[in-house]
Design an enzyme around this catalytic site. Structure first.
Site, mmCIF file in Angstrom:
data_model
loop_
_atom_site.group_PDB
_atom_site.id
_atom_site.type_symbol
_atom_site.label_atom_id
_atom_site.label_comp_id
_atom_site.label_asym_id
_atom_site.label_seq_id
_atom_site.Cartn_x
_atom_site.Cartn_y
_atom_site.Cartn_z
ATOM 1 N N GLU A 473 0.817 -1.210 0.000
ATOM 2 C CA GLU A 473 0.000 0.000 0.000
ATOM 3 C C GLU A 473 0.858 1.271 0.000
ATOM 4 O O GLU A 473 0.343 2.383 0.106
ATOM 5 C CB GLU A 473 -0.925 0.007 1.215
ATOM 6 C CG GLU A 473 -2.161 -0.863 1.046
ATOM 7 C CD GLU A 473 -1.836 -2.336 0.889
ATOM 8 O OE1 GLU A 473 -2.297 -2.940 -0.106
ATOM 9 O OE2 GLU A 473 -1.105 -2.880 1.736
ATOM 10 N N ASN A 557 -1.389 -7.653 -3.711
ATOM 11 C CA ASN A 557 -2.115 -6.855 -4.693
ATOM 12 C C ASN A 557 -1.174 -5.964 -5.499
ATOM 13 O O ASN A 557 -0.086 -5.619 -5.053
ATOM 14 C CB ASN A 557 -3.143 -5.974 -3.982
ATOM 15 C CG ASN A 557 -2.472 -5.024 -3.009
ATOM 16 O OD1 ASN A 557 -2.102 -5.426 -1.907
ATOM 17 N ND2 ASN A 557 -2.289 -3.757 -3.389
ATOM 18 N N ASP A 599 -8.162 -5.367 -4.472
ATOM 19 C CA ASP A 599 -7.150 -5.589 -3.430
ATOM 20 C C ASP A 599 -7.194 -7.031 -2.919
ATOM 21 O O ASP A 599 -7.175 -7.287 -1.727
ATOM 22 C CB ASP A 599 -7.333 -4.606 -2.257
ATOM 23 C CG ASP A 599 -6.248 -4.780 -1.194
ATOM 24 O OD1 ASP A 599 -5.087 -5.004 -1.557
ATOM 25 O OD2 ASP A 599 -6.577 -4.726 0.002
#
Length: 872
Positions: A473, A557, A599
């Site tokens: 992220e 992801n 995700d």
């Protein structure tokens, strides 16, 4: 391994060559018994290697053992009659022996006496036993030269016995004893196949009574051998004695009898000492990494095989074994007595954050890794209640706390070469002396300035520690890296995005599906340079198959969450890799969800098991995906065999097994500037990183599942190193059906849910443990630790802990010989962090959207820092 084990087989052949030199030139040609043996050998060899026999051997253990014995013993004359193999002949032809007997010195006569056919048979039996000693057998599997020597020993010693029977005192009359030996071999094969097919629980009932702690896969294997060899050995010895009795009638029988008895006693003592040394060395073994012979755990169906020894008295690896089964052979705690479990002791780590992961138990010491600051606590289990032996404080860089995505968790340590090895949040790996707590080495692997952190447990394979990074992220680039166990030096690094050279995709890479084939897909499936920020991190669990030397891991992801900013398949995000453990080279890869829009990291556990599947024996990789689908792949080639939902799913309605592609529902696609509603599952998945457990006894995979859905909207994102790089607003909430979590018992062989236990309030965020007592353990986010019946799902017992459970239970045998179960109690992690007082439950979009699903958790639990130990 005892030196004797290595020395016996070469010694046999060295002396055999010397004997051939003595026989050479005597003029003895190939007799009729030799020709018959040669023909029998060819027939046996062709039959044993025929396609039909190979096919039957794949599906029937009994047929497999008959095939093995046929090749090893009945086909041995082929080896004996073929070219230089005659050099291994042991017993002299009768005429040569009688001619030499008149002039030979007494010591040489004594040696000839010691090579009676019975003694040669005992040498054959000794060769079988030596080469099947577990450590030697495993070494032979990894070394081609040792493996060849193993088979030469099998064939050679059998050939010597054949020759002695067919060319002893009776000359051509040796046909009779030879036929008797064939009968004995056949009977032996039948007994072995039949006994391995019978339930070990019946065979070992007499042993279990005195060993309430159960026995390991190694002990199981040796007991099976003992039970099999008693009757089969009697038949073998009887065959040898039938010839030996006549041989003793010759002249000088007193000397022959005396010397043969002495040699027989010596061989028996040697065999016993080798076996005893091997068992003793195994009991004391504390070598690098866990002991890992494959095999059939007690109580498992005949067609089911595990890739390494399952956990037993200790818990030496994060997942208990290389196959990620999280299964223990301990069986003192059973469905009949689990209701009497009680807390034995507790320990506070003093750090009230998310306690993911699990302890290790090595010998009489438990090792606990805390959340940041990642202290390592050693607990002496021999002391009442457990006493802290030492605490290692690594003092990692505190900046990592502000960088970490989803709580400052740690998923545990590994043990190897007398060291406890684990990752620190600041992307460093440390090795600590297991006895003293002294730091042995410390290696900086990642860069927190780029947003990298380390939260995953390492995997130790041979002399390598394999680790992966976190930070998908924050725009980091995912990889796995191998460090040297002894020094911490980095040996190789394999990225999951970028050119083939970086990903370690080379000439040995074979993707099963066309969608995963091509050159430099790690760059070509991304917009220009976006692969450098492409996530695809490895922050979950890794598994390893010792037979193929491949380790398996999933990837996270793609970065960013807004899919419109990265058109293309975005390889190799959301994928499963098979890599060579020595080099990191990729052997195959399967992308689970190309161009992921939700995700859906696929860093979950890959459970390895061999079993009858779809009508044939398969080497399986079972992956409960974040997508909500249960993936079953052939781990040899990466073929998708099945993909069935185990929780409510609507982003796709299935998979095309011919192409390997998901059949996506376009109305659930996500885009920039719009909000797609009602996507199931949410970004936390049908399950999160918390691991499942597989019981070989039931064939069920026990999955801690989520029933959470979401609304997802793509937004703008700009990359700044070390800061969040998201590009989506997400809100999560409970899914359909009136429940929020479920323990799913998944029938792997039949691709269906067998049963489930629903949690109405919260997702299941605890790992699972299965045991040979047919008891399954898991915890809930509101603090209940539960034991259930592995076959029916009936609850047997529960205990309310001080904080929610997001850790993974383990079991071990204490110094007092009793079975115990340990688990962390300290709520946290991505979803559990909502329980912390500094995180508001008012904004449903907070904490990457999980607050909307977890807003009530503060009513049921609070932060904690305990280790609980339960026993009877």
């Amino acid at each position: 391994m005892p030196v004797t084990s290595l020395a016996v087989a070469p010694l046999i052949y060295a002396i055999g060559l010397w004997r051939l030199w003595r026989v050479a030139g005597t003029g003895h040609g190939v007799s009729r018994p030799q020709a018959a043996a040669f023909a029998i050998g060819w027939i046996a060899l062709v039959a044993a290697l025929s396609p039909a026999m190979a096919s039957w051997s794949e599906t029937s253990l009994a047929v497999h053992m008959v095939q093995h014995e046929t090749l090893m013993v009945v086909a041995a004359p082929l080896v004996a009659m073929s070219g230089s193999a005659i050099a291994m002949l042991w017993a002299l032809p009768g005429e040569a022996r009688r001619s030499l007997a008149t002039t030979a010195p007494r010591w040489r006569l004594a040696w000839r006496v010691a090579t009676a056919p019975l003694t040669v048979f005992l040498l054959h039996a000794a060769a079988l036993w030596i080469w099947h000693l577990p450590r030697f057998y495993q070494a032979a599997l990894k070394s081609p030269s040792l493996h060849a020597a193993e088979h030469v020993s099998f064939f050679g010693t059998a050939a010597l016995f054949w020759w002695g029977l067919a060319h002893g005192r009776y000359g051509r009359a040796g046909y009779g004893p030879a036929a008797l030996y064939v009968f004995a071999t056949t009977a032996h094969s039948g007994l072995l196949g039949a006994l391995f097919t019978v339930s070990p629980r019946v065979l070992y009932a007499w042993y279990r009574g005195g060993h309430p702690g159960g026995f390991t896969a190694l002990e199981d294997q040796q007991l099976a051998g003992l039970i099999m060899w008693v009757p089969a050995g009697a038949i073998f010895v009887g065959a040898g004695l039938a010839f030996f009795a006549g041989w003793l009638r010759e002249s000088e029988r007193r000397a022959r009898r005396a010397i043969s008895v002495v040699s027989l006693c010596a061989l028996v003592m040697m065999s016993a000492s080798v076996t005893g040394c091997e068992r003793l060395s195994e009991a004391r073994r504390t070598g690098p990494g866990p002991y890992a012979p494959a095999g059939w755990p007690a109580g498992a169906p005949p067609g089911l095989r595990v890739v390494s020894e399952v956990a037993g008295n200790e818990w030496r690896m994060p997942s208990g074994d290389y196959g990620n089964l999280r299964y223990s052979s301990l069986n003192t705690i059973t469905t009949a007595n689990a209701m009497h479990l009680r807390p034995i002791t507790t320990l506070s780590t003093g750090i009230a954050r998310g306690h993911e992961g699990q302890p290790l138990v090595i010998g009489s010491t438990m090792y606990v890794v805390t959340p940041f600051p990642n202290n390592l606590i050693a607990v002496d289990l021999t002391k009442p209640g457990g006493a802290v032996k030492w605490i290692y404080e690594p003092h990692p860089d505190s900046r990592a706390v502000g960088i970490a995505c989803c709580d400052v968790v740690n998923r545990g340590a590994a043990y190897a070469d007398g060291k406890v090895i684990y990752s620190l949040l600041d992307a460093t790996v440390v090795a600590v002396d297991a006895e003293t707590g002294a730091e042995r080495w410390r290696t900086r692997v990642g860069d927190i300035n780029k947003g990298e952190t380390f939260t995953a447990a390492p995997l130790v394979v041979k002399n390598k520690v394999i680790v992966g990074n976190s930070g998908g992220e924050l725009g980091v680039r995912g990889y796995v890296a191998a460090l040297d166990v002894s020094s911490g030096t980095e040996l190789w690094r394999a990225f999951n995005t970028g050119p083939d050279a970086d990903v370690k995709i080379g000439p040995t890479f074979r993707a099963f599906y066309a969608k995963d084939r091509g050159t430099d897909l790690g760059t070509q499936s991304w917009p220009r340079d976006q692969w450098k920020l492409g996530g695809s991190t490895v922050w979950g669990w890794m598994s390893y198959d010792p037979e193929t030397n491949l380790f398996f891991h999933g990837t996270g992801n793609p970065g960013v969450w807004n899919p419109d900013l990265r058109p293309g398949d975005n390889k190799w995000s959301s994928s499963i890799f098979a890599r060579d453990a020595d080099t990191g080279e990729a052997r195959w890869a399967y992308q689970v969800s190309p161009h992921d829009q939700w995700d859906y990291d696929e860093i979950m556990e890959n459970v390895l098991v061999d079993m009858d599947y779809g009508g044939r024996r398969r080497k399986l990789l079972v992956h409960p995906g974040r997508t909500g689908f249960m993936y079953v792949l052939d781990r040899e080639v990466g073929e998708l065999l099945s993909a069935e939902p185990f929780q409510p799913v609507n982003w796709a309605h299935g998979y095309d097994l011919k192409t390997g592609k998901p059949l996506e529902n376009e109305d659930k696609h996500t885009h920039y500037g719009t909000v797609t509603q009602g996507i199931c599952p949410s970004s936390t998945g049908g399950k999160e990183v918390v691991p499942s457990a597989f019981s070989p006894r039931t064939g069920l995979l026990y999955v801690p599942a989520h029933n959470t859905c979401m609304d997802y909207g793509g937004v703008e994102a700009n990359y700044i190193a070390g800061t969040p790089y998201l590009g989506a607003d997400v809100k999560m909430y409970q899914g359909p059906g009136g429940y929020h979590g479920e323990l799913v018992a998944w029938d792997v062989a039949n691709n269906r849910k067998a049963w489930g236990i629903k949690d109405l309030k919260f997702p299941l965020y605890s790992g699972v443990l299965a045991t040979a007592g047919d008891v399954v353990f898991y915890g809930t986010m509101d603090g209940w630790f539960k034991a259930i019946d592995a076959r029916t799902g009936n609850q047997l017992w529960q205990f309310h802990c001080a904080s929610g459970i997001v850790g993974n239970p383990i079991t071990y045998l204490g110094p007092d010989g009793k079975q115990y179960v340990a688990v962390y109690s300290g709520v946290g992690g991505w979803m559990g962090a909502v329980a912390f007082p500094d995180l508001s439950a008012d904004d449903p979009y907070a904490a990457l959207g999980v607050v909307g699903a977890m807003k009530d958790i503060k009513k049921y639990t609070a932060a904690g820092s305990s280790v609980y130990v339960f026993g009877l």
